[in-house]
Design an enzyme around this catalytic site. Structure first.
Site, PDB file in Angstrom:
ATOM      1  N   HIS A   1      24.385  59.807  39.291  1.00  0.00           N
ATOM      2  CA  HIS A   1      23.095  59.191  39.630  1.00  0.00           C
ATOM      3  C   HIS A   1      23.252  58.167  40.745  1.00  0.00           C
ATOM      4  O   HIS A   1      22.413  57.271  40.881  1.00  0.00           O
ATOM      5  CB  HIS A   1      22.487  58.568  38.370  1.00  0.00           C
ATOM      6  CG  HIS A   1      22.277  59.596  37.295  1.00  0.00           C
ATOM      7  ND1 HIS A   1      21.090  60.289  37.161  1.00  0.00           N
ATOM      8  CD2 HIS A   1      23.124  60.097  36.367  1.00  0.00           C
ATOM      9  CE1 HIS A   1      21.218  61.156  36.162  1.00  0.00           C
ATOM     10  NE2 HIS A   1      22.440  61.065  35.673  1.00  0.00           N
TER      11      HIS A   1
ATOM     12  N   GLU B   1      48.227  53.743  49.988  1.00  0.00           N
ATOM     13  CA  GLU B   1      49.312  52.936  50.541  1.00  0.00           C
ATOM     14  C   GLU B   1      50.506  53.816  50.956  1.00  0.00           C
ATOM     15  O   GLU B   1      51.257  53.467  51.864  1.00  0.00           O
ATOM     16  CB  GLU B   1      49.737  51.897  49.493  1.00  0.00           C
ATOM     17  CG  GLU B   1      50.387  50.670  50.077  1.00  0.00           C
ATOM     18  CD  GLU B   1      50.501  49.526  49.066  1.00  0.00           C
ATOM     19  OE1 GLU B   1      49.518  49.215  48.377  1.00  0.00           O
ATOM     20  OE2 GLU B   1      51.582  48.947  48.983  1.00  0.00           O
TER      21      GLU B   1
ATOM     22  N   LYS C   1      50.544  40.033  54.248  1.00  0.00           N
ATOM     23  CA  LYS C   1      51.297  39.028  53.484  1.00  0.00           C
ATOM     24  C   LYS C   1      51.781  37.927  54.442  1.00  0.00           C
ATOM     25  O   LYS C   1      51.700  36.739  54.139  1.00  0.00           O
ATOM     26  CB  LYS C   1      52.508  39.661  52.787  1.00  0.00           C
ATOM     27  CG  LYS C   1      52.172  40.470  51.544  1.00  0.00           C
ATOM     28  CD  LYS C   1      53.450  40.886  50.798  1.00  0.00           C
ATOM     29  CE  LYS C   1      53.155  41.713  49.556  1.00  0.00           C
ATOM     30  NZ  LYS C   1      54.331  42.128  48.804  1.00  0.00           N
TER      31      LYS C   1
HETATM   32  O1  PA5 Z   1      53.459  49.373  46.258  1.00  0.00           O
HETATM   33  C1  PA5 Z   1      53.807  48.292  46.679  1.00  0.00           C
HETATM   34  O2  PA5 Z   1      54.968  48.094  47.092  1.00  0.00           O
HETATM   35  C2  PA5 Z   1      52.873  47.102  46.712  1.00  0.00           C
HETATM   36  O3  PA5 Z   1      51.585  47.437  46.355  1.00  0.00           O
HETATM   37  C3  PA5 Z   1      53.372  46.024  45.760  1.00  0.00           C
HETATM   38  O4  PA5 Z   1      53.395  46.531  44.449  1.00  0.00           O
HETATM   39  C4  PA5 Z   1      52.496  44.763  45.816  1.00  0.00           C
HETATM   40  O5  PA5 Z   1      52.378  44.310  47.128  1.00  0.00           O
HETATM   41  C5  PA5 Z   1      53.077  43.663  44.948  1.00  0.00           C
HETATM   42  O6  PA5 Z   1      54.394  43.362  45.344  1.00  0.00           O
HETATM   43  P1  PA5 Z   1      55.376  42.577  44.395  1.00  0.00           P
HETATM   44  O7  PA5 Z   1      55.630  43.374  43.176  1.00  0.00           O
HETATM   45  O8  PA5 Z   1      56.593  42.388  45.219  1.00  0.00           O
HETATM   46  O9  PA5 Z   1      54.705  41.280  44.062  1.00  0.00           O
END
Ligand code: PA5
Length: 449
Positions: free
Chosen positions: A307, A278, A421
């Site tokens: 394996h 990410e 989202k």
């Molecule tokens: O790293 C990030 O920003 C995302 O992976 C968030 O952690 C994830 O989308 C969850 O978001 P939130 O904590 O606002 O629910």
């Protein structure tokens, strides 16, 4: 102390095709620039994870002292950065540390998964921790509404003491709920992004609840931060590993395999997967140019995946960089009995420890990969404990930001996740997303056969 062994990422007699140490020296100025950018970001207060080792944790301890001592299980409701770190730490230490309380992480909206979790719970002794930085994520909100409804109906007198919420200090829907209902709450700091937040209240509350020494986690992180401040880059594990991965990416090695030889560390590889994917997988660089960079992180488990995957890893496309995780000393171990001393097929195993076999197989895989000219490194946990996990987390957080700087992208945003989202809000009928819904409907029409 965690050991970083990058031998087979660097050129040697064994790995003539690897990156030469001289090339690392050539990149000294580039690395220095990336380092300075990081320092400027720290100064501008946008890399809050760096400063977490110094945070105050007494509010966590006093909260845990105040809860009903019969609570023996915590259910974390969260997703991505609000879930993966919690699970990684718990999985790593649950058995090694014989943790007295249980953690369950509910991080998907799969109804069967929720049914399964509810089936194992004694609600009387369960504390729910809803974690979401934004306070709006659809998956977490859905879980919150189902579970808060259940708890409110079952415990109308004291439901507020069974739910705790971790979110932004001011913003978001859940902060309003906290004010209205009077739930106890924790804060996700503004300057720490979701996937970098495991050492904030996001990960510390559940870890302390289960019985981990969170002060030791932070000490480990502080110690690694010090190591990763070294400007002799060959002695700085985060910068060196980041630079090597960057250089391998430039050679087309766009897959990063993390392979723990320890079931307990498998979820840590999952935490890494999110952090690396990410943060670095980006379409545009900081100047807005289309670059489409990133390295696909893959997790594999030793010995199990020997394996399943290792055939591909040694003989398939040479497009991967490997990181092994290994543990030197296990708290629980077994000696293999010499059950058939007269049978050479198995007698060589008799009297050896299972951990010896596990680590011998790791080395064997490393040798096989090295012979096949596949770059690989090993990260050694002398033992599994909080200090070394804290080191690991800080190492990879710094490495990720540093690699982002080398790639000239923003490692802290996630526009691709936001797009998903928004489409979910539109599909589920959230007000304000009517235009996006119309676009999705048109798309659905077009894809009909
Ligand atoms: O790293 C990030 O920003 C995302 O992976 C968030 O952690 C994830 O989308 C969850 O978001 P939130 O904590 O606002 O629910």
């Amino acid at each position: 102390m965690l050991r970083f062994e990058p031998y087979n990422l660097l050129q040697s007699e064994l790995m003539p095709t690897a990156i030469p140490a001289a090339k690392i020296k050539d990149y000294h100025y580039v690395c220095l620039q990336a380092h300075e950018e990081i320092q400027a970001d720290r100064h501008a207060n946008i890399l809050g994870f760096y400063e977490l080792p110094e945070q105050e944790i007494s509010h966590i301890t006093s909260y845990l002292e105040s809860i009903d001592p019969s609570f023996d299980t915590m259910v974390v409701l969260g997703i991505g950065g609000s879930a993966l770190g919690n699970r990684a730490l718990y999985s790593a230490l649950r058995t090694e540390r014989n943790l007295p309380r249980k953690l369950i992480v509910y991080d998907n909206v799969d109804p069967v998964f929720l049914h399964e979790i509810l089936g194992q719970l004694n609600l009387d002794t369960t504390l729910f921790n809803v974690i979401t930085k934004s306070g709006t994520t659809a998956e977490t909100m859905a879980g919150y509404m189902i579970l808060a409804d259940l708890i409110k109906k079952r415990y109308p007198q004291d439901y507020t003491s069974r739910i705790v919420i971790t979110t932004d200090k001011e913003k978001g829907f859940l902060r309003q709920v906290i004010k209205q209902e009077g739930y106890h709450s924790f804060v996700v700091p503004d300057n720490v992004g979701g996937r970098f937040s495991v050492l904030t209240d996001v990960g510390l509350v559940s870890s302390a609840f289960t019985g981990m020494d969170i002060a030791a986690l932070l000490k480990g992180a502080a110690s690694m931060r010090k190591r990763c401040g070294e400007l002799e880059f060959l002695a700085n594990p985060a910068y060196l590993n980041g630079l090597l991965h960057y250089l391998y990416m430039r050679e087309g090695k766009n897959i990063s395999v993390m392979m723990p030889y320890s079931n307990s560390l498998y979820d840590l590889a999952d935490w890494y997967r999110q952090l690396w994917a990410e943060s670095l997988g980006k379409r545009h660089d900081v100047k807005g140019r289309e670059v489409m960079v990133g390295q696909t992180p893959v997790k594999a488990l030793g010995t199990t995946d020997q394996h399943s995957q290792v055939q591909l890893y040694t003989e398939g496309p040479n497009d991967k960089v490997f990181t092994f995780l290994s543990v030197e000393n296990f708290t629980h171990d077994f000696t293999i009995p010499n059950l058939h001393p007269d049978r050479p097929e198995v007698s060589y195993l008799g009297g050896r420890r299972l951990s010896e076999l596990l680590n011998a197989e790791r080395l064997a895989t490393e040798i096989a990969l090295t012979k096949a000219r596949r770059p690989n490194a090993n990260i050694v946990f002398p033992a599994l404990d909080e200090f070394q996990l804290g080191e690991f987390i800080m190492l990879f957080e710094i490495q990720t930001v540093f690699t982002g700087k080398l790639l000239h992208i923003n490692p802290l945003d996630q526009p691709g996740v936001e797009a998903g989202k928004i489409a979910t809000y539109a599909l589920m009928g959230k007000a304000g997303f009517e235009r996006e819904l119309a676009e999705i409907k048109a798309y659905q029409e077009q894809r009909k056969l």
